[in-house]
Design an enzyme around this catalytic site. Structure first.
Site, PDB file in Angstrom:
ATOM      1  CE  LYS A 249      -3.274   2.133   3.320  1.00  0.00           C
ATOM      2  NZ  LYS A 249      -4.011   3.038   2.444  1.00  0.00           N
TER       3      LYS A 249
ATOM      4  CB  THR B 151      -3.224   7.220   2.652  1.00  0.00           C
ATOM      5  OG1 THR B 151      -4.446   7.248   3.402  1.00  0.00           O
ATOM      6  CG2 THR B 151      -2.431   8.491   2.903  1.00  0.00           C
TER       7      THR B 151
ATOM      8  CD  GLU C  69      -5.537   3.279  -0.563  1.00  0.00           C
ATOM      9  OE1 GLU C  69      -5.269   2.476   0.352  1.00  0.00           O
ATOM     10  OE2 GLU C  69      -5.797   4.460  -0.373  1.00  0.00           O
TER      11      GLU C  69
HETATM   12  C1  LIG Z   1      -7.084   6.883  10.779  1.00  0.00           C
HETATM   13  C2  LIG Z   1      -7.310   8.171  10.169  1.00  0.00           C
HETATM   14  O1  LIG Z   1      -7.179   9.173  10.846  1.00  0.00           O
HETATM   15  N1  LIG Z   1      -7.693   8.290   8.861  1.00  0.00           N
HETATM   16  C3  LIG Z   1      -7.524   7.364   7.851  1.00  0.00           C
HETATM   17  C4  LIG Z   1      -7.963   7.715   6.586  1.00  0.00           C
HETATM   18  C5  LIG Z   1      -7.746   6.859   5.563  1.00  0.00           C
HETATM   19  N2  LIG Z   1      -7.117   5.667   5.780  1.00  0.00           N
HETATM   20  C6  LIG Z   1      -6.875   4.763   4.657  1.00  0.00           C
HETATM   21  O2  LIG Z   1      -6.392   5.446   3.509  1.00  0.00           O
HETATM   22  C7  LIG Z   1      -6.976   4.892   2.336  1.00  0.00           C
HETATM   23  C8  LIG Z   1      -7.872   5.815   1.590  1.00  0.00           C
HETATM   24  O3  LIG Z   1      -8.630   6.595   2.409  1.00  0.00           O
HETATM   25  C9  LIG Z   1      -7.689   3.708   2.758  1.00  0.00           C
HETATM   26  O4  LIG Z   1      -6.794   2.666   2.742  1.00  0.00           O
HETATM   27  C10 LIG Z   1      -8.113   4.160   4.150  1.00  0.00           C
HETATM   28  O5  LIG Z   1      -8.512   3.166   4.941  1.00  0.00           O
HETATM   29  C11 LIG Z   1      -6.689   5.315   7.049  1.00  0.00           C
HETATM   30  O6  LIG Z   1      -6.117   4.230   7.276  1.00  0.00           O
HETATM   31  N3  LIG Z   1      -6.892   6.183   8.067  1.00  0.00           N
END
Ligand SMILES: CC(=O)Nc1ccn([C@@H]2O[C@H](CO)[C@@H](O)[C@H]2O)c(=O)n1
Length: 108
Positions: free
Chosen positions: A25, A28, A78
């Site tokens: 990955k 983000t 991702e």
């Molecule tokens: C924990 C926090 O504050 N916020 C986030 C926001 C996004 N993401 C990940 O990024 C990618 C696209 O959005 C996907 O893989 C999401 O799950 C995350 O892990 N944590």
């Protein structure tokens, strides 16, 4: 966030930790509030759930993207299908069209 402040920390949901550490990955996707990461800087990464630090990432780029523009290449970066990625983003950022692709490289 104050626009003059360069962020030095980022959180991820714990379920993505293994994919980040294995290099599967490499992006983000975040909303406006998290669009201020600066290419060339590094951030300390911890889990959203319990704040456990698990790596350092170098920020490579931050590019605006519309939800409707997400494609298979984003999904591949991702380590998901496009369908999965869209579902995840809709869950985290319901109804938000204007997003940002943050690309990064694992430092340690
Ligand atoms: C924990 C926090 O504050 N916020 C986030 C926001 C996004 N993401 C990940 O990024 C990618 C696209 O959005 C996907 O893989 C999401 O799950 C995350 O892990 N944590």
């Amino acid at each position: 966030m104050n626009s003059q402040t360069i962020p030095t920390e980022m959180t991820f949901f714990e379920r993505f930790e293994a994919d980040i550490l294995s290099g599967k990955k490499t992006i983000t996707i975040r909303d406006e509030a998290e669009s201020y990461y600066v290419p060339g800087t590094q951030v300390k990464v911890s889990t959203f759930e319990d704040g456990r630090e698990f790596c350092i990432l170098a920020i490579d780029s931050v590019e605006p993207i519309l939800f409707s523009e997400l494609n298979d290449f984003h999904a591949q970066q991702e380590n998901m299908t496009l369908e999965q990625l869209k579902a995840v983003i809709q869950e985290i950022y319901p109804g938000i069209e204007k997003l940002y692709v943050v690309s990064y490289t694992l430092v340690e």
